[in-house]
Design a protein around this motif. Structure first.
Motif, PDB file in Angstrom:
ATOM      1  N   THR A  60       0.832  -1.204   0.000  1.00  0.00           N
ATOM      2  CA  THR A  60       0.000   0.000   0.000  1.00  0.00           C
ATOM      3  C   THR A  60       0.868   1.256   0.000  1.00  0.00           C
ATOM      4  O   THR A  60       0.568   2.229  -0.681  1.00  0.00           O
ATOM      5  N   THR A  63       2.767   1.451  -3.623  1.00  0.00           N
ATOM      6  CA  THR A  63       1.935   1.827  -4.766  1.00  0.00           C
ATOM      7  C   THR A  63       1.362   3.231  -4.654  1.00  0.00           C
ATOM      8  O   THR A  63       0.758   3.733  -5.598  1.00  0.00           O
ATOM      9  N   LYS A  65      -1.029   4.103  -2.633  1.00  0.00           N
ATOM     10  CA  LYS A  65      -2.426   4.076  -2.182  1.00  0.00           C
ATOM     11  C   LYS A  65      -2.574   4.662  -0.784  1.00  0.00           C
ATOM     12  O   LYS A  65      -3.570   5.326  -0.493  1.00  0.00           O
ATOM     13  N   GLN A  69      -4.997   7.822   0.173  1.00  0.00           N
ATOM     14  CA  GLN A  69      -6.044   7.754   1.186  1.00  0.00           C
ATOM     15  C   GLN A  69      -5.823   8.791   2.295  1.00  0.00           C
ATOM     16  O   GLN A  69      -6.767   9.442   2.744  1.00  0.00           O
TER      17      GLN A  69
END
Length: 107
Positions: A60, A63, A65, A69
């Motif tokens: 996570t 990448t 992400k 978030q």
């Protein structure tokens, strides 16, 4: 939301999780865990769950992400969370008053 809000939420989640975590598994997850336990032969099944969490966390982060978030929910990145200060605080950009463009060139 802000870096302080993120710190508060992480602390609250950490406290809620505690040392033990009760977990229910669906059929597919139980089958995959059984296969991994048979193949990798860890000392305890808990070790596989810990490894899985580390791998998910790392992928996570790698990448982007997690940054996406965090930026969406708290307007900070993982690096800002780790350093304990926002980019603006690091660079000193938040020290200067904002420019009033309408009055900027008036004499």
């Amino acid at each position: 939301m802000s870096l302080d809000d993120l710190n508060d939420d992480v602390t609250a989640a950490y406290t809620d999780i505690g040392d033990e975590l009760a977990l229910s598994l669906d059929r597919e997850t139980r089958n995959e865990l059984a296969l991994l336990e048979t193949a990798l032969e860890p000392e305890e099944t808990d070790e596989l769950v810990r490894r899985a969490i580390h791998m998910l966390f790392q992928s996570t982060v790698d990448t982007g992400k997690l940054d996406f978030q965090l930026r969406t929910a708290y307007d900070v990145t993982y690096d800002e969370y780790l350093s304990g200060m926002t980019f603006e605080e690091m660079t000193g950009a938040d020290q200067y008053p904002s420019m009033d463009d309408e009055r900027r060139y008036q004499f």
